[in-house]
Design an enzyme around this catalytic site. Structure first.
Site, PDB file in Angstrom:
ATOM      1  CG  HIS A  57      -2.024   0.910   1.267  1.00  0.00           C
ATOM      2  ND1 HIS A  57      -1.892   2.270   1.166  1.00  0.00           N
ATOM      3  CD2 HIS A  57      -3.362   0.685   1.382  1.00  0.00           C
ATOM      4  CE1 HIS A  57      -3.071   2.850   1.228  1.00  0.00           C
ATOM      5  NE2 HIS A  57      -3.971   1.917   1.349  1.00  0.00           N
ATOM      6  CD  GLU A  80      -3.096   1.048  -2.155  1.00  0.00           C
ATOM      7  OE1 GLU A  80      -3.589  -0.038  -1.759  1.00  0.00           O
ATOM      8  OE2 GLU A  80      -3.649   2.159  -1.967  1.00  0.00           O
TER       9      GLU A  80
HETATM   10  O1  TA6 Z   1      -6.007   1.445  -0.704  1.00  0.00           O
HETATM   11  C1  TA6 Z   1      -7.020   2.431  -0.628  1.00  0.00           C
HETATM   12  C2  TA6 Z   1      -7.803   2.229   0.667  1.00  0.00           C
HETATM   13  O2  TA6 Z   1      -8.419   0.973   0.675  1.00  0.00           O
HETATM   14  C3  TA6 Z   1      -8.809   3.372   0.822  1.00  0.00           C
HETATM   15  O3  TA6 Z   1     -10.122   2.904   0.655  1.00  0.00           O
HETATM   16  C4  TA6 Z   1      -8.529   3.898   2.233  1.00  0.00           C
HETATM   17  O4  TA6 Z   1      -9.292   3.194   3.193  1.00  0.00           O
HETATM   18  C5  TA6 Z   1      -7.034   3.601   2.336  1.00  0.00           C
HETATM   19  O5  TA6 Z   1      -6.912   2.291   1.796  1.00  0.00           O
HETATM   20  C6  TA6 Z   1      -6.415   3.802   3.709  1.00  0.00           C
HETATM   21  O6  TA6 Z   1      -6.715   2.763   4.547  1.00  0.00           O
HETATM   22  P1  TA6 Z   1      -6.070   2.787   6.027  1.00  0.00           P
HETATM   23  O7  TA6 Z   1      -6.642   1.579   6.672  1.00  0.00           O
HETATM   24  O8  TA6 Z   1      -4.561   2.710   5.866  1.00  0.00           O
HETATM   25  O9  TA6 Z   1      -6.457   4.111   6.650  1.00  0.00           O
END
Ligand code: TA6
Length: 302
Positions: free
Chosen positions: A170, A273
């Site tokens: 991520h 990602e």
């Molecule tokens: O990867 C995008 C995502 O799934 C968004 O929907 C948002 O929730 C982001 O991840 C951040 O997630 P987190 O749990 O790190 O705050």
């Protein structure tokens, strides 16, 4: 278990490593090479920073990131494993899995003949993780720091039955201004638009940003790039073992709600990602190993 003392003792001869407690119970390893430097938290084997010599940081870390055991760090390269997003059936389970909030052990650190440094990590499964993941599996995570940053997450099914694996690197990339950046290389790919209620659409041309963007591109293979006219560079992202690419910016409202982006922090980052998510979740048979890997390279223009 990695404590500051035993890490410093075990890796005392490694002049390319140093260790520090960046918060109570929160150890980070600093890696220095001839090409770049990186900082990795032991929690989640979480790359927090990576900066090639002479360049702006390539990996973005929120100025308001929190460092507390069991809390995910805002920015860097959070590991989403063994599921991406919400758990399929258990709403109480942590979003994006537990890998990023459990302890990982530094198993090995090696300076390669070409001057790059490779670190190998394995997760320290706790009772909560075992309860949420009732499958026998082994995980290895290799981080190689050099002119490029290479990461590889391998999962082996050591159980007697298959299991489904969702995962993502991520990664938060640092850019000059999200309003002028674009992501190129996903044209023609189908995507799930989470801002549009999960509508399935097809990408036309480059991805530009003028508001919250949260998309899971499906069937993506290989590479894409972030074009940044403000920092005058292109960040190349090449991947293997991944069939999904997630593109995300929270924009103002979502960033404010999350509370750990810092003022206008969202302007300076974009998440691209490398993943296996939604339709692209992996079914791993007993004895099978799946490796998802990515390489990041920043090329300056002008
Ligand atoms: O990867 C995008 C995502 O799934 C968004 O929907 C948002 O929730 C982001 O991840 C951040 O997630 P987190 O749990 O790190 O705050």
């Amino acid at each position: 278990m990695n404590t500051l003392e035993n890490l410093q003792r075990r890796f005392a001869s490694a002049d390319f490593l140093s260790f520090s407690a960046i918060a109570p119970g929160f150890i980070a390893v600093q890696v220095r090479t001839d090409f770049s430097a990186a900082t990795i938290a032991l929690q989640g084997a979480h790359i927090m920073t990576w900066q090639p010599n002479g360049q702006e940081p390539v990996i973005w870390l929120s100025p308001q990131a929190k460092f507390a055991p069991g809390k995910s760090i805002r920015g860097g390269v959070p590991l989403c494993w063994p599921w991406f997003g919400a758990h399929a059936t258990e709403a109480a389970y942590p979003g994006h899995g537990f890998a990023r909030t459990i302890a990982w052990e530094l198993m090995d650190a090696l300076k390669l003949p070409d001057g790059r440094v490779r670190l190998s990590f394995e997760p320290v499964m706790n009772n909560a993780a075992r309860a949420q993941w009732p499958h026998a599996s082994t995980v290895h995570y290799n981080i190689t720091v050099g002119q490029e940053l290479d990461v590889a997450l391998s999962t082996t099914n050591t159980d007697t039955t298959p299991f489904q694996l969702g995962q993502a690197l991520h990664t938060y990339f640092e850019i000059g201004d999200i309003r002028q950046a674009s992501v190129v290389g996903l044209a023609g790919c189908d995507f799930i638009d989470k801002v549009a209620g999960g509508a399935r659409l097809q990408q036309d041309g480059a991805i530009n940003f003028s508001g919250e963007t949260d998309r899971v591109y499906l069937g993506t293979t290989g590479c894409c790039e972030i074009r940044d006219p403000v920092l005058q560079r292109t960040i190349l992202i090449t991947s293997t073992g991944s069939r999904s690419t997630v593109v995300w910016t929270p924009w103002t409202e979502k960033a404010e709600k999350m509370g750990d982006f810092g003022p206008d922090g969202y302007l300076k980052m974009v998440c691209v990602e490398t993943a296996n998510a939604v339709d692209d979740v992996i079914t791993l048979a007993p004895g099978e190993t799946h490796c998802m890997a990515a390489q990041y390279r920043a090329i300056k223009h002008g």
